[in-house]
Design an enzyme around this catalytic site. Sequence first.
Site, PDB file in Angstrom:
ATOM      1  N   LYS A 115       0.820  -1.210   0.000  1.00 20.44           N
ATOM      2  CA  LYS A 115       0.000   0.000   0.000  1.00 20.44           C
ATOM      3  C   LYS A 115       0.852   1.256   0.000  1.00 20.44           C
ATOM      4  O   LYS A 115       0.556   2.225  -0.693  1.00 20.44           O
ATOM      5  CB  LYS A 115      -0.973   0.006   1.184  1.00 20.44           C
ATOM      6  CG  LYS A 115      -2.064  -1.040   1.009  1.00 20.44           C
ATOM      7  CD  LYS A 115      -3.183  -0.882   2.007  1.00 20.44           C
ATOM      8  CE  LYS A 115      -4.233  -1.968   1.767  1.00 20.44           C
ATOM      9  NZ  LYS A 115      -5.261  -1.998   2.793  1.00 20.44           N
ATOM     10  N   LYS A 198      -8.844 -11.505  -7.425  1.00 19.00           N
ATOM     11  CA  LYS A 198      -9.850 -11.670  -6.393  1.00 19.00           C
ATOM     12  C   LYS A 198     -10.929 -10.584  -6.529  1.00 19.00           C
ATOM     13  O   LYS A 198     -10.615  -9.440  -6.871  1.00 19.00           O
ATOM     14  CB  LYS A 198      -9.092 -11.491  -5.063  1.00 19.00           C
ATOM     15  CG  LYS A 198      -9.840 -11.851  -3.830  1.00 19.00           C
ATOM     16  CD  LYS A 198      -8.907 -11.759  -2.640  1.00 19.00           C
ATOM     17  CE  LYS A 198      -9.633 -11.055  -1.508  1.00 19.00           C
ATOM     18  NZ  LYS A 198      -8.871 -10.893  -0.306  1.00 19.00           N
ATOM     19  N   LYS A 201     -13.073  -4.481  -4.015  1.00 15.41           N
ATOM     20  CA  LYS A 201     -13.519  -3.125  -4.339  1.00 15.41           C
ATOM     21  C   LYS A 201     -12.401  -2.278  -4.914  1.00 15.41           C
ATOM     22  O   LYS A 201     -12.647  -1.197  -5.422  1.00 15.41           O
ATOM     23  CB  LYS A 201     -14.049  -2.443  -3.087  1.00 15.41           C
ATOM     24  CG  LYS A 201     -15.262  -3.116  -2.536  1.00 15.41           C
ATOM     25  CD  LYS A 201     -16.510  -2.710  -3.284  1.00 15.41           C
ATOM     26  CE  LYS A 201     -17.710  -3.222  -2.534  1.00 15.41           C
ATOM     27  NZ  LYS A 201     -18.965  -2.677  -2.944  1.00 15.41           N
TER      28      LYS A 201
END
Length: 335
Positions: A115, A198, A201
Site C-alpha cells: 500500500k 480476487k 472493491k
Amino acid sequence: MSTKDRVLSGIQPTHDSFHLGNYLGAVKQWVELQDSHDAFYCVVDLHALTTSPDPTKFRKQTLASVAQLIALGLDPEQCTLFIQSHVPAHNQLAWVMECLAGFGEASRMTQFKDKSAKSGADRTVVGLFTYPMLMAADILLYQAHQVPVGEDQRQHIELTRDLAQRFNTTYKEIFTIPSGYILKAGAKIYDLQDPTSKMSKSAESPNGIIDLMDAPEINTKKIKSAVTDTEREVKFDEKNKAGISNLLTIYGALTNKSIAESEKDFEGKGYGDFKTGVAEVVVEFFRPIRAKALELLEDPTHLNKILKIGAEKAGAVAEKTLKDTYDAMGIIPRA
Ligand code: TRP
C-alpha cells in the site's frame, strides 16, 4: 464462562455494500462459527480511518455494514457483534502492542509495503503502518483461540502471535496465542471481468463485482456480461476456464452443491443458459438479505440498541484483559 473456543474477526466498513466475495470468503464462515464457537465480530471502523473516509459516507457505511452482517445471518443473540471504536480498550492495547513490536518487524508487513509503495511515503499515513498492531489488539483483547481470515491476513496473524508470545514471556502469561483459521480456498471468488484477480472493491471497474445491496437487474446484467472463454462446455478448469470456474464456484456455494453437481445442472447447456442460471441463484439469494438490511436501516433505534449490547458485552471482556495487561507492565491503576 463459555467452554466453547473463542473466535474473533473484523471487517472494515469502507463501502456501501459488501460484495459476494466478502460473503462467500468470510461472512458465511462467520455465520457458521457463531453456533460452534463463542464468537466476537467487530466492524473495524478505526482501521477504516486509514482510508480517510468522507465523514457523511462513513457514518452511513458503518451502520450499513452492521445491518448487512445481521441480514447475512449474524445473530446478535448468538454472537457478540460490535463496533470497534465503541470499545476504547482497542486503542489502549494497540499502544502496548506498538511498544512491543519492532520497527523492522512492522516494516516487513507486506500489506503495508504494497500500500505504501503505491502511494509513496509522504502520502502514506502512519496509521497504515501501525494497522497490524491495532489488529493484534483486536484479537488479543478477547483471548481469541481462532481468527477466521482470508489468506491475505496470514502475516498479520503471525505478528499477533509473536507479540502475544513476547508479552507473555517478558511480563506475564496474559494472552491466549491465537491461530489463524484461514478460510477455505474454495470460497475464493474472483472478479467477473478479470477472473484471475480476487473480487475486490479496489478493482478498476465495478462491473466485475456483485454487491449485495445492488438492485437485482444490475447484478443480473453483470453476471450476464461475465468474461468466459471461447469453448462451450460448462466445466470447472481454473487454469483454462477461469471465468466459468468462478461462476461454478459461486453457483455451488450459494446452492450448497458440489462442483460436480453444479456442472451436472448445466450439462449440454450453453454459456447463455448457464449465466442466466447463476444470475437467478445470486439474485434470489440476495433478495431477502437486501430487504432485511434495508428494513434494519429504517430503524436506527433498534440497530443502536443491538450495538449498545454488543459494545457492553465486548467491553467487559476487553477491559479485563487491558487491566491485567497494564498491571503486568507496572502501570499504576487510577485510584
Ligand atoms: N485486517 C483485516 C482485513 O483487512 C480486518 C481486521 C481488523 C481483522 N482487525 C481484525 C480481521 C481482527 C480479523 C481480526 O481483512
